[in-house]
Motif scaffolding. Structure first.
Motif, short mmCIF file in Angstrom:
data_model
loop_
_atom_site.label_atom_id
_atom_site.label_comp_id
_atom_site.label_asym_id
_atom_site.label_seq_id
_atom_site.Cartn_x
_atom_site.Cartn_y
_atom_site.Cartn_z
N HIS A 36 0.83 -1.20 0.00
CA HIS A 36 0.00 0.00 0.00
C HIS A 36 0.87 1.25 0.00
O HIS A 36 1.85 1.36 0.76
N TRP A 37 0.50 2.24 -0.81
CA TRP A 37 1.31 3.45 -0.99
C TRP A 37 1.44 4.26 0.30
O TRP A 37 2.48 4.89 0.55
N ALA A 38 0.41 4.25 1.16
CA ALA A 38 0.47 5.05 2.39
C ALA A 38 1.52 4.50 3.34
O ALA A 38 2.27 5.26 3.97
N TRP A 39 1.60 3.17 3.47
CA TRP A 39 2.63 2.57 4.31
C TRP A 39 4.01 2.84 3.74
O TRP A 39 4.96 3.14 4.48
N GLY A 217 -2.96 4.06 6.25
CA GLY A 217 -2.56 2.74 5.76
C GLY A 217 -3.06 1.62 6.65
O GLY A 217 -3.50 0.57 6.16
N GLN A 220 -6.73 1.06 6.15
CA GLN A 220 -7.03 0.54 4.81
C GLN A 220 -6.67 -0.93 4.66
O GLN A 220 -7.46 -1.72 4.14
N PRO A 224 1.71 -3.56 7.64
CA PRO A 224 2.46 -3.96 6.45
C PRO A 224 3.18 -5.29 6.65
O PRO A 224 3.46 -5.69 7.80
#
Length: 318
Positions: A36-39, A217, A220, A224
């Motif tokens: 995920h881009w936010a993480w 993140g 969502q 991670p």
């Protein structure tokens, strides 16, 4: 002496951009595996802060940085949030819509963006847009355009590629704007900060943005994976620590001349060459065709023209 300083700045900028390239290659790697881009964005700067604070504490320079930041915390929060927050959000999201070479290539518009922003940032001789520097930057941009056109028949849809380009263009303006504003602030206040201290201060200022990204993140996708944690740590070490410190040193050496600043920023075009090589070797991307190779040649020519003796007059302090 000034010419030698400028050539050293360009060499440092070039070395920094080799390390910066890890961001594009590894972002593409993470995106292809569902990270995920936010993480990715939030962890990158969080790891960077932890690494830099440890180094500064060991060198006895952390206290000075914190005292300087407390004097005008708002400046560090705003421009730190733009540099390590917004610009990296755009770049990381863009990796979900296009390949690393496209992200690296379009981001080279920061070369021209930095020049165009000069009249709005400075009140001295640096406010003038250096025409020769702008023309050489446009030569580099022409090479980048050739490389992008050579890859037009890839596996991404036109809609995805336009999203990729739009996000990277936003990052291309956000990065030099924040970088120059913080450099100007440090200069005007007369603070004596090392390159590492400036990078750490910028990263610290972005922590509120990073916290929001980590929370987003988590809500969502949850926590991670171990692979994403390791990959983002490598990005932070290579691009965030080594790359940023070298680039900030280069910007510091070139700070008194708009043309010199443009020359340092132009070294970022090296990133696309390194990214293509990295993606070919690590991700199995096809090597560009003759048009792509022509683009690489134009980029190299533009960089060489910045460093030849005939450019020394344009790169001197006026």
């Amino acid at each position: 002496m000034q010419a030698n300083s400028n050539l050293k700045a360009i060499a440092l900028g070039s070395a920094a951009c080799v390390f910066f390239s890890s961001t594009y290659i590894l972002n593409s790697f993470l995106s292809s595996r569902g990270g995920h881009w936010a993480w990715t964005t939030g962890l990158r700067t969080t790891f960077l802060v932890l690494l830099l604070l440890a180094v500064l504490a060991a060198k006895g320079q952390l206290g000075q940085l914190l005292r300087v930041m407390r004097q005008n915390l708002r400046v560090w929060l705003v421009w730190g949030g733009v540099a390590f927050g917004l610009s990296y959000i755009f770049l990381t999201c863009a990796a979900s819509f296009g390949p690393g070479w496209l992200v690296a290539g379009v981001f080279q518009f920061t070369i021209v963006a930095g020049i165009l922003l000069s009249p709005f940032l400075y009140k001295d001789h640096r406010a003038k847009v250096p025409l020769r520097a702008l023309l050489l930057s446009l030569l580099i941009m022409a090479g980048i355009a050739c490389m992008q056109w050579s890859q037009r028949n890839g596996s991404y849809t036109p809609h995805q590629l336009w999203w990729c380009i739009g996000l990277v263009m936003l990052a291309a303006f956000a990065w030099p704007l924040a970088n120059r504003k913080l450099l100007l602030h440090v200069e005007e206040e007369g603070h004596s900060l090392s390159a590492m201290q400036r990078v750490a201060g910028t990263a610290l200022g972005s922590l509120p943005v990073q916290l929001m990204l980590l929370l987003y993140g988590y809500f969502q996708v949850g926590l991670p994976g171990q692979g994403q944690l390791l990959t983002v740590f490598l990005i932070s070490l290579s691009s965030g620590v080594v790359g940023c410190i070298l680039f900030f040193k280069a910007m510091h050496l070139a700070r008194s001349s708009a043309a010199s600043l443009a020359a340092v920023e132009a070294t970022q075009s090296i990133e696309i060459l390194v990214t293509v090589i990295g993606e070919v070797l690590l991700l199995g991307v096809s090597w560009p065709n003759w048009l792509g190779n022509l683009g690489m040649l134009l980029i190299i020519c533009g960089l060489v023209l910045y460093t030849v003796p005939s450019r020394q007059k344009a790169l001197q302090v006026t």
